[in-house]
Motif scaffolding. Structure first.
Motif, PDB file in Angstrom:
ATOM      1  N   SER A 104       0.836  -1.199   0.000  1.00  0.00           N
ATOM      2  CA  SER A 104       0.000   0.000   0.000  1.00  0.00           C
ATOM      3  C   SER A 104       0.871   1.249   0.000  1.00  0.00           C
ATOM      4  CB  SER A 104      -0.912   0.006   1.227  1.00  0.00           C
ATOM      5  OG  SER A 104      -1.540   1.265   1.390  1.00  0.00           O
ATOM      6  N   PRO A 105       0.417   2.325  -0.675  1.00  0.00           N
ATOM      7  CA  PRO A 105       1.172   3.589  -0.609  1.00  0.00           C
ATOM      8  C   PRO A 105       1.317   4.117   0.812  1.00  0.00           C
ATOM      9  CG  PRO A 105      -0.455   3.662  -2.379  1.00  0.00           C
ATOM     10  CD  PRO A 105      -0.734   2.423  -1.592  1.00  0.00           C
ATOM     11  N   TRP A 106       0.449   3.676   1.725  1.00  0.00           N
ATOM     12  CA  TRP A 106       0.546   4.112   3.118  1.00  0.00           C
ATOM     13  C   TRP A 106       1.812   3.573   3.791  1.00  0.00           C
ATOM     14  CZ3 TRP A 106      -2.488   7.887   4.711  1.00  0.00           C
ATOM     15  CH2 TRP A 106      -3.725   8.088   4.089  1.00  0.00           C
ATOM     16  N   PHE A 107       2.462   2.574   3.164  1.00  0.00           N
ATOM     17  CA  PHE A 107       3.688   2.016   3.745  1.00  0.00           C
ATOM     18  C   PHE A 107       4.885   2.951   3.562  1.00  0.00           C
ATOM     19  CE2 PHE A 107       1.984  -2.567   3.045  1.00  0.00           C
ATOM     20  CZ  PHE A 107       1.109  -2.384   4.085  1.00  0.00           C
ATOM     21  N   GLN A 108       4.775   3.943   2.643  1.00  0.00           N
ATOM     22  CA  GLN A 108       5.735   5.029   2.468  1.00  0.00           C
ATOM     23  C   GLN A 108       7.093   4.605   1.904  1.00  0.00           C
ATOM     24  OE1 GLN A 108       5.066   8.718   3.261  1.00  0.00           O
ATOM     25  NE2 GLN A 108       3.339   7.536   2.523  1.00  0.00           N
ATOM     26  N   PHE A 109       7.710   3.602   2.444  1.00  0.00           N
ATOM     27  CA  PHE A 109       9.010   3.162   1.928  1.00  0.00           C
ATOM     28  C   PHE A 109       9.134   1.662   2.112  1.00  0.00           C
ATOM     29  CE2 PHE A 109       9.808   3.857   6.434  1.00  0.00           C
ATOM     30  CZ  PHE A 109      10.580   2.764   6.780  1.00  0.00           C
ATOM     31  N   MET A 110      10.124   1.077   1.414  1.00  0.00           N
ATOM     32  CA  MET A 110      10.377  -0.363   1.536  1.00  0.00           C
ATOM     33  C   MET A 110      11.884  -0.587   1.597  1.00  0.00           C
ATOM     34  SD  MET A 110       8.946  -3.511  -0.784  1.00  0.00           S
ATOM     35  CE  MET A 110       9.425  -2.701  -2.309  1.00  0.00           C
ATOM     36  N   LEU A 111      12.334  -1.122   2.706  1.00  0.00           N
ATOM     37  CA  LEU A 111      13.741  -1.431   2.930  1.00  0.00           C
ATOM     38  C   LEU A 111      13.891  -2.942   2.985  1.00  0.00           C
ATOM     39  CD1 LEU A 111      16.626  -0.372   3.738  1.00  0.00           C
ATOM     40  CD2 LEU A 111      15.874  -0.576   6.101  1.00  0.00           C
ATOM     41  N   ASP A 180      26.424 -11.959   8.782  1.00  0.00           N
ATOM     42  CA  ASP A 180      25.747 -10.687   9.034  1.00  0.00           C
ATOM     43  C   ASP A 180      24.719 -10.424   7.942  1.00  0.00           C
ATOM     44  OD1 ASP A 180      27.320 -10.333  11.233  1.00  0.00           O
ATOM     45  OD2 ASP A 180      28.697  -8.910  10.275  1.00  0.00           O
ATOM     46  N   LEU A 181      23.683  -9.685   8.334  1.00  0.00           N
ATOM     47  CA  LEU A 181      22.724  -9.231   7.341  1.00  0.00           C
ATOM     48  C   LEU A 181      23.358  -8.161   6.466  1.00  0.00           C
ATOM     49  CD1 LEU A 181      19.483  -8.931   9.527  1.00  0.00           C
ATOM     50  CD2 LEU A 181      20.255 -10.865   8.175  1.00  0.00           C
ATOM     51  N   LEU A 182      22.952  -8.126   5.209  1.00  0.00           N
ATOM     52  CA  LEU A 182      23.550  -7.202   4.250  1.00  0.00           C
ATOM     53  C   LEU A 182      22.503  -6.224   3.731  1.00  0.00           C
ATOM     54  CD1 LEU A 182      25.543  -9.856   2.180  1.00  0.00           C
ATOM     55  CD2 LEU A 182      26.439  -8.391   3.987  1.00  0.00           C
ATOM     56  N   PRO A 183      22.843  -4.940   3.607  1.00  0.00           N
ATOM     57  CA  PRO A 183      21.898  -3.995   2.989  1.00  0.00           C
ATOM     58  C   PRO A 183      21.673  -4.382   1.541  1.00  0.00           C
ATOM     59  CG  PRO A 183      24.067  -2.995   3.214  1.00  0.00           C
ATOM     60  CD  PRO A 183      24.135  -4.303   3.950  1.00  0.00           C
ATOM     61  N   PHE A 184      20.430  -4.353   1.102  1.00  0.00           N
ATOM     62  CA  PHE A 184      20.114  -4.864  -0.232  1.00  0.00           C
ATOM     63  C   PHE A 184      19.365  -3.851  -1.096  1.00  0.00           C
ATOM     64  CE2 PHE A 184      17.524  -7.751  -3.045  1.00  0.00           C
ATOM     65  CZ  PHE A 184      18.595  -8.121  -3.847  1.00  0.00           C
ATOM     66  N   MET A 185      18.279  -3.261  -0.572  1.00  0.00           N
ATOM     67  CA  MET A 185      17.456  -2.390  -1.415  1.00  0.00           C
ATOM     68  C   MET A 185      16.666  -1.426  -0.546  1.00  0.00           C
ATOM     69  SD  MET A 185      14.386  -3.480  -4.052  1.00  0.00           S
ATOM     70  CE  MET A 185      13.191  -3.731  -2.723  1.00  0.00           C
ATOM     71  N   GLU A 186      16.450  -0.224  -1.061  1.00  0.00           N
ATOM     72  CA  GLU A 186      15.575   0.746  -0.405  1.00  0.00           C
ATOM     73  C   GLU A 186      14.815   1.526  -1.471  1.00  0.00           C
ATOM     74  OE1 GLU A 186      15.486   4.055   3.183  1.00  0.00           O
ATOM     75  OE2 GLU A 186      17.413   3.403   2.365  1.00  0.00           O
ATOM     76  N   VAL A 187      13.495   1.508  -1.379  1.00  0.00           N
ATOM     77  CA  VAL A 187      12.629   2.216  -2.317  1.00  0.00           C
ATOM     78  C   VAL A 187      11.892   3.303  -1.539  1.00  0.00           C
ATOM     79  CG1 VAL A 187      10.742   2.014  -3.966  1.00  0.00           C
ATOM     80  CG2 VAL A 187      12.369   0.143  -3.722  1.00  0.00           C
ATOM     81  N   GLY A 188      11.890   4.523  -2.071  1.00  0.00           N
ATOM     82  CA  GLY A 188      11.345   5.668  -1.357  1.00  0.00           C
ATOM     83  C   GLY A 188       9.844   5.815  -1.428  1.00  0.00           C
ATOM     84  N   SER A 189       9.147   4.950  -2.143  1.00  0.00           N
ATOM     85  CA  SER A 189       7.692   4.968  -2.175  1.00  0.00           C
ATOM     86  C   SER A 189       7.193   3.566  -2.479  1.00  0.00           C
ATOM     87  CB  SER A 189       7.169   5.951  -3.236  1.00  0.00           C
ATOM     88  OG  SER A 189       7.475   5.497  -4.533  1.00  0.00           O
ATOM     89  N   VAL A 190       5.972   3.301  -2.058  1.00  0.00           N
ATOM     90  CA  VAL A 190       5.358   1.987  -2.305  1.00  0.00           C
ATOM     91  C   VAL A 190       4.071   2.247  -3.089  1.00  0.00           C
ATOM     92  CG1 VAL A 190       4.654  -0.199  -1.270  1.00  0.00           C
ATOM     93  CG2 VAL A 190       6.313   1.247  -0.095  1.00  0.00           C
TER      94      VAL A 190
END
Length: 546
Positions: A104-111, A180-190
């Protein structure tokens, strides 16, 4: 001289205002603690191993882990070896969100955070400083029957940091490394309902690509997004607070412009603080619900950085104007040593943000944390930022202490005044000291919030995705900023009342007109020739000059 509202308002009315603001502050914490859910949610995904049987493909094909058009799957790599399937033909597929769910767009971002399940093998161990090369594509669609549309594609490298806690013997083969966990992706909108990740681990022994990375068994992802319920509460607060601050700011500046004298520096800085608060309040995030604005995270960081700079600069000038004498005060240039580092630090914050979120506007898989140098720089930046924030607070405490000492020096002349006038100035000094203590409290909470925010964001990249800041802390601090700015503009607005008029109508000044006139002459020669918003402002300027 009319003076400011903080001086001329009756104690009973001031108490009512203070209690009302305190109730609103408690309500701001309660909104986050009782109404809003936690700010973020972490969902775990296990990648499905799909087989790409098409060789020399002309166009990209998207592999679905489930559904009517699901891919040909294998359970493990032993099955792949038995079927003579090469590693280059295996695609790890992850559908976001889970089956029968929608984003949903209400989620704002996705990491998205990445973790490898790597088994120990005596003849296939992880080399020191091993790099994993990842060929990854991201696609989206808004209907379960529609075709997938490519959103991003990139070839990235991530450094493995894995430990094997037991002895490296044949008996322990098959046990898993702790990676260790690795940074993978970040999207600024959903902006879309469904997302699909296809991950390949291409192998090229001649070029040493994905060689010496151990025996990868599975790929796990952790998807982190903002909760829709928290977003709605956050937007509602912004929508309510924006007109409140805007109205009090217009009212404040109108009262300033009605005065016969020009505004002093302190009054101008209070206006600038109100403008920066309004800028961060404007709920432009509402548009992110209907538009695919991937730059909203970056824009939000810029707005918050501007507000931080203005708030920290205001506190320095607010204290400094009560320390300087009349020849030095009311000039912005005298604060360059204090305000300069704040502006420089804010600029560094902006550059750091642009280096990551700015690049992610075109490549969501980029991360400054992916390299050793980037990780060290990011870690050093967070540590230095925290230390600077603490040093700033200590310096502010020192300035407040100097202001209090400056005021105490002026109090020595109070016993010579009549009882009514002495009580009046003692009341002004008490009100000002109380406001300074509230300022220190607000500064302490702001510094704590800044440090926790930086550490919390860092933990997402360091691997501890379970770290969360309670919603009440976010809404409470945000409400505190607005209430503080509201209170400053209200209390430092020029009052329509005159203390002399109140005195003449009260019972305290009755008789002994000669003594009173003498005190008035003394007051005029020592204080009132100094222009300023409050009597304490004038008193401190005179004391510093003496």
């Amino acid at each position: 001289m009319a003076g400011a509202i903080i001086e001329n308002m009756s104690t009973r009315k001031l108490v009512i205002v203070g209690v009302t603001l305190l109730l609103f502050q408690a309500f701001a914490f309660m909104v986050g603690g009782l109404i809003a859910p936690s700010p973020t949610t972490a969902i775990h995904y296990l990648a499905t191993k799909c087989v790409d049987n098409i060789k020399h493909r002309q166009e990209s094909k998207w592999f679905m882990p489930w559904g009517p058009n699901q891919c040909d799957k294998i359970k493990n790599f032993d099955e792949a070896m038995a079927k003579k399937i090469e590693a280059n033909n295996i695609v790890f597929a992850v559908h976001i969100p889970m089956n029968n769910k929608e984003m949903s767009p209400w989620f704002q971002f996705m990491l998205v955070i990445l973790q490898f399940d790597i088994a120990f093998k005596m003849y296939n161990q992880i080399d020191d400083g091993a790099l994993v090369t990842i060929d990854v594509g991201l696609a989206y669609r808004d209907d379960t029957l529609a075709e997938w549309t490519e959103m991003a594609h990139s070839i990235e490298q991530r450094k493995l940091n894995c430990n094997f806690t037991t002895a490296k013997t044949f008996e322990n083969e098959g046990r898993y490394y702790e990676c260790d966990l690795l940074p993978f992706m970040e999207v600024g909108s959903v902006a879309h309902k469904y997302y699909l990740l296809n991950i390949r681990l291409p192998v090229n022994e001649r070029k040493k690509v994905n060689v010496g990375i151990g025996e990868i068994k599975d790929i796990r992802l952790v998807g982190i997004h903002q909760n829709g319920g928290f977003t709605k509460v956050w937007f509602a607060m912004k929508t309510f607070l924006t007109p409140s601050i805007l109205i009090i700011m217009i009212w404040y500046w109108r009262r300033i412009t009605l005065m016969s004298r020009p505004p002093v520096l302190l009054e101008k800085v209070i206006l600038a603080l109100g403008i920066s608060m309004t800028f961060i309040n404007i709920p432009v995030e509402w548009f992110s619900v209907g538009f695919n604005w991937t730059w909203m995270l970056l824009f939000g960081d810029i707005r918050q950085g501007i507000f931080y700079s203005m708030l920290l600069s205001f506190w320095i000038i607010f204290c400094g104007e009560h320390l300087m004498d009349q020849t030095e005060r009311n000039r912005f240039s005298v604060y360059w040593k204090q305000v300069g580092p704040i502006v420089f630090g804010s600029f560094c914050l902006f550059i750091f943000d642009m280096c990551e979120r700015g690049v992610q506007l075109t490549n969501p898989f980029y991360s400054i944390w992916a390299s050793d140098v980037g990780t060290e720089l990011a870690m050093a930046f967070i540590i230095v930022a925290g230390i600077c924030a603490c040093l700033y607070f200590l310096f502010l405490c020192f300035m407040v202490f100097q202001v209090f000492r400056n005021i105490s020096g002026k109090r020595t002349s109070l016993p010579a005044m009549s009882k009514a006038r002495r009580l009046h100035y003692e009341g002004l000094i008490f009100r000002f000291k109380f406001l300074m203590l509230v300022t220190l409290t607000c500064a302490a909470m702001t510094v704590i919030f800044f440090i926790i925010s930086q550490v919390n964001e860092g933990h997402w990249h360091w691997g501890d995705h379970t770290v969360q800041v309670n919603s009440a802390f976010f809404t409470g601090i945000y409400g505190m900023w607005n209430l503080y700015v509201f209170a400053i503009m209200f209390l430092y607005a020029p009052s329509h009342k005159r203390y002399g008029d109140d005195q003449s109508s009260g019972q305290c000044i009755t008789g002994d007109m000669g003594a009173n006139s003498g005190e008035d002459i003394q007051l005029t020669t020592t204080i009132t020739h100094v222009d300023g918003p409050t009597e304490v402002y004038k008193m401190t300027g005179k004391e510093a000059q003496e």
